[in-house]
Each structure stands twice: as C-alpha cells, then as structure tokens.
Scaffold this active site. Structure first.
Site, PDB file in Angstrom:
ATOM      1  N   LYS A  13       0.818  -1.209   0.000  1.00 48.73           N
ATOM      2  CA  LYS A  13       0.000   0.000   0.000  1.00 48.73           C
ATOM      3  C   LYS A  13       0.854   1.263   0.000  1.00 48.73           C
ATOM      4  CE  LYS A  13      -2.445  -0.530   3.676  1.00 48.73           C
ATOM      5  NZ  LYS A  13      -1.958   0.138   4.820  1.00 48.73           N
ATOM      6  N   ARG A  88     -10.417   2.301   7.526  1.00 54.67           N
ATOM      7  CA  ARG A  88     -10.070   0.906   7.812  1.00 54.67           C
ATOM      8  C   ARG A  88     -11.230   0.170   8.452  1.00 54.67           C
ATOM      9  NH1 ARG A  88      -4.210   1.762   8.373  1.00 54.67           N
ATOM     10  NH2 ARG A  88      -3.184  -0.254   8.411  1.00 54.67           N
ATOM     11  N   ARG A 123      10.677  -7.384   7.129  1.00 55.43           N
ATOM     12  CA  ARG A 123      10.714  -5.967   6.767  1.00 55.43           C
ATOM     13  C   ARG A 123      11.593  -5.147   7.705  1.00 55.43           C
ATOM     14  NH1 ARG A 123       5.240  -2.592   5.709  1.00 55.43           N
ATOM     15  NH2 ARG A 123       4.859  -2.918   7.925  1.00 55.43           N
ATOM     16  N   ARG A 167      -2.629  -8.424  13.304  1.00 56.94           N
ATOM     17  CA  ARG A 167      -2.903  -7.366  12.315  1.00 56.94           C
ATOM     18  C   ARG A 167      -3.675  -7.921  11.136  1.00 56.94           C
ATOM     19  NH1 ARG A 167       2.746  -5.212  10.942  1.00 56.94           N
ATOM     20  NH2 ARG A 167       1.708  -3.766   9.543  1.00 56.94           N
TER      21      ARG A 167
HETATM   22  P1  ATP Z   1       1.788  -1.240   6.144  1.00 60.15           P
HETATM   23  O1  ATP Z   1       2.949  -0.723   6.886  1.00 60.15           O
HETATM   24  O2  ATP Z   1       2.109  -2.299   5.178  1.00 60.15           O
HETATM   25  O3  ATP Z   1       0.960  -0.149   5.557  1.00 60.15           O
HETATM   26  P2  ATP Z   1      -0.237  -1.459   8.080  1.00 60.15           P
HETATM   27  O4  ATP Z   1      -1.343  -1.156   7.139  1.00 60.15           O
HETATM   28  O5  ATP Z   1      -0.534  -2.420   9.177  1.00 60.15           O
HETATM   29  O6  ATP Z   1       0.951  -1.994   7.250  1.00 60.15           O
HETATM   30  P3  ATP Z   1       0.081   1.288   8.841  1.00 60.15           P
HETATM   31  O7  ATP Z   1      -0.880   1.753   7.821  1.00 60.15           O
HETATM   32  O8  ATP Z   1       1.398   1.904   8.863  1.00 60.15           O
HETATM   33  O9  ATP Z   1       0.397  -0.238   8.789  1.00 60.15           O
HETATM   34  O10 ATP Z   1      -0.637   1.418  10.274  1.00 60.15           O
HETATM   35  C1  ATP Z   1      -0.002   0.965  11.438  1.00 60.15           C
HETATM   36  C2  ATP Z   1      -1.010   0.864  12.551  1.00 60.15           C
HETATM   37  O11 ATP Z   1      -1.580   2.150  12.836  1.00 60.15           O
HETATM   38  C3  ATP Z   1      -2.224  -0.036  12.296  1.00 60.15           C
HETATM   39  O12 ATP Z   1      -1.952  -1.396  12.514  1.00 60.15           O
HETATM   40  C4  ATP Z   1      -3.236   0.552  13.281  1.00 60.15           C
HETATM   41  O13 ATP Z   1      -3.000   0.107  14.589  1.00 60.15           O
HETATM   42  C5  ATP Z   1      -2.942   2.033  13.232  1.00 60.15           C
HETATM   43  N1  ATP Z   1      -3.801   2.711  12.235  1.00 60.15           N
HETATM   44  C6  ATP Z   1      -3.406   3.305  11.077  1.00 60.15           C
HETATM   45  N2  ATP Z   1      -4.460   3.796  10.393  1.00 60.15           N
HETATM   46  C7  ATP Z   1      -5.551   3.501  11.131  1.00 60.15           C
HETATM   47  C8  ATP Z   1      -6.955   3.715  10.969  1.00 60.15           C
HETATM   48  N3  ATP Z   1      -7.454   4.321   9.870  1.00 60.15           N
HETATM   49  N4  ATP Z   1      -7.777   3.268  11.935  1.00 60.15           N
HETATM   50  C9  ATP Z   1      -7.313   2.658  13.023  1.00 60.15           C
HETATM   51  N5  ATP Z   1      -6.031   2.411  13.251  1.00 60.15           N
HETATM   52  C10 ATP Z   1      -5.140   2.825  12.322  1.00 60.15           C
HETATM   53 MG    MG Z   2       1.515   1.811   5.745  1.00 62.72          MG
END
Ligand code: ATP
Ligand code: MG
Length: 210
Positions: A13, A88, A123, A167
């Site tokens: 993403k 999300r 990672r 996750r």
């Molecule tokens: P990646 O790093 O591959 O994007 P990811 O989608 O798990 O993986 P991030 O998008 O960086 O990671 O988000 C990290 C964490 O931050 C999530 O696991 C969650 O706990 C929190 N988070 C981020 N965005 C949201 C959201 N829209 N609603 C709730 N929690 C969120």
């Molecule tokens: Mg991310």
C-alpha cells in the site's frame, strides 16, 4: 484524483501510494506514518496510539476520523490526494461518506496471507525517512543503513511475528468488508500484487484506467 488505497498490511500500500503520488502529483496521507511520527515525538496522540498499534489493534475510530478530516481540509489536498490507511473500518468509511469530501476511486491490492507474513516478518524500516527494505528480498546496500538517507534501519514493533497475525486478523474482520461497501457504489478497482514492485505498479495504473 481523490483515491483510497485499501490493502492488507504489507501488501505494498505505502509503496504504491508513493508511486501514485508522483504520478498524479498529489499528496499521500498515510495514517500509519502520522501515528508513528506522533509516537516518535511523544505527543498526546502518540501515547494513545502506541498501545493499540503494538497490540496489532486499530486506534479508535473517533480519533482517526478527527485526524484525517483535519488533514484533508488542508490546502494541498484540494486538487486530490491518496489515502493510505484510512478508512479501515465501516464506521470510518461512513464518516468519510457523510463528510463533504468526494472520493473518486478505491483501489485494493490483493496479496495472499502467506506472502504477507513472509514480507512483514523480514521488513526493515528507516526510522528517519520511513523507506522500507527486506532482510532477504530487498537488502539495503549496507546492512542496517538506509539507502535513501543513511538513517538506521529497525524492525517495527508491530512487525514482530506475534503481532503480524493479529494485524492480519484485524484486517480480515474489520477492513475487508469495505471492499463490498465500495464495490456496491461502483468505486472499487482491483490490482493483483506481483513479486516485483514495478510490475505491481503497472497493475495498479491499469486498474485505475477506467
Ligand atoms: P503497512 O505498513 O504495510 O501499511 P499497516 O497497514 O498495518 O501496514 P500502517 O498503515 O502503517 O500499517 O498502520 C499501522 C497501525 O496504525 C495499524 O496497525 C493501526 O494500529 C494504526 N492505524 C493506522 N491507520 C488507522 C486507521 N485508519 N484506523 C485505526 N487504526 C489505524
Ligand atoms: Mg503503511
């Protein structure tokens, strides 16, 4: 272009968001990056977020809705933006729906769970600039050092094996239903994640053509 990217953690993403940001010349709003910055800076928000993130749980909807609606109202988002990591949950999607922001398309990048576990567990992330590498598949030129900025590479707390499974579960139960939510509105576009980043980028651009 006002775009949402919806994909499992580790599906690429963030990487594709950066590619699209350059391609369309619009900013990427990454909620994960915003939260990690707040944790690093020791803000009040960072303190709230830290525990949820380290447990593989989502930060509460009202907190996230507040952060994102403020950010999207800033000037640089007027012509378009890429949302990486929001919405999300159905509740977040409904809040966005009821706001005065009109999303054009929602992109999903599909990658198998097995592949995701392999990617996340190897990672490495740069503390300074957020670039990511992989212990085997995308090694930095110098071990432990970021190719882009020279910063130190670390394993994210939430990339530890015991958190990855939580996750993924959270993604499947809470975020995946958004695909149907947006498909019903005719907004969903699907790209299949590939081995190579450049190939995934090509799939993503193709998926967004119509
Ligand atoms: P990646 O790093 O591959 O994007 P990811 O989608 O798990 O993986 P991030 O998008 O960086 O990671 O988000 C990290 C964490 O931050 C999530 O696991 C969650 O706990 C929190 N988070 C981020 N965005 C949201 C959201 N829209 N609603 C709730 N929690 C969120
Ligand atoms: Mg991310």
């Amino acid at each position: 272009m006002k775009l949402i990217i919806l994909a499992a953690p580790g599906a690429g993403k963030g990487t594709q968001a950066e590619m699209l940001s350059k391609h369309f010349n619009i900013p990427t709003i990454s909620t994960g990056a915003i939260l990690r910055k707040n944790i690093a800076d020791g803000t009040e928000l960072g303190e709230i977020a830290q525990q949820y993130i380290n447990d593989g749980k989502f930060v509460p909807d009202d907190v996230m809705i507040n952060i994102v609606s403020k950010r999207l109202n800033e000037d640089d988002c007027k012509e378009g933006f890429i949302l990486d990591g929001f919405p999300r949950t159905i509740k977040q999607a409904e809040a966005l729906d009821e706001s005065d922001i009109d999303i054009d398309k929602v992109l999903t990048i599909e990658v198998d769970d097995e592949k995701i576990i392999e990617r996340l567990s190897g990672r490495l992330e740069c503390k300074a600039c957020g670039s990511t590498f992989h212990k085997e598949h995308r090694k930095p030129k110098t071990e432990g050092v970021c190719d882009n900025c020279g910063g130190a590479l670390t394993v994210r707390e939430d990339d530890k094996p015991e958190v990855i499974k939580d996750r993924l579960d959270t993604y499947h139960t809470q975020t995946e239903p958004l695909k149907e939510f947006y498909a019903n509105k005719g907004m969903l576009r699907t790209a299949i994640g590939q081995e190579e980043i450049a190939q995934t980028s090509a799939e993503v651009l193709k998926a967004l053509e119509d």
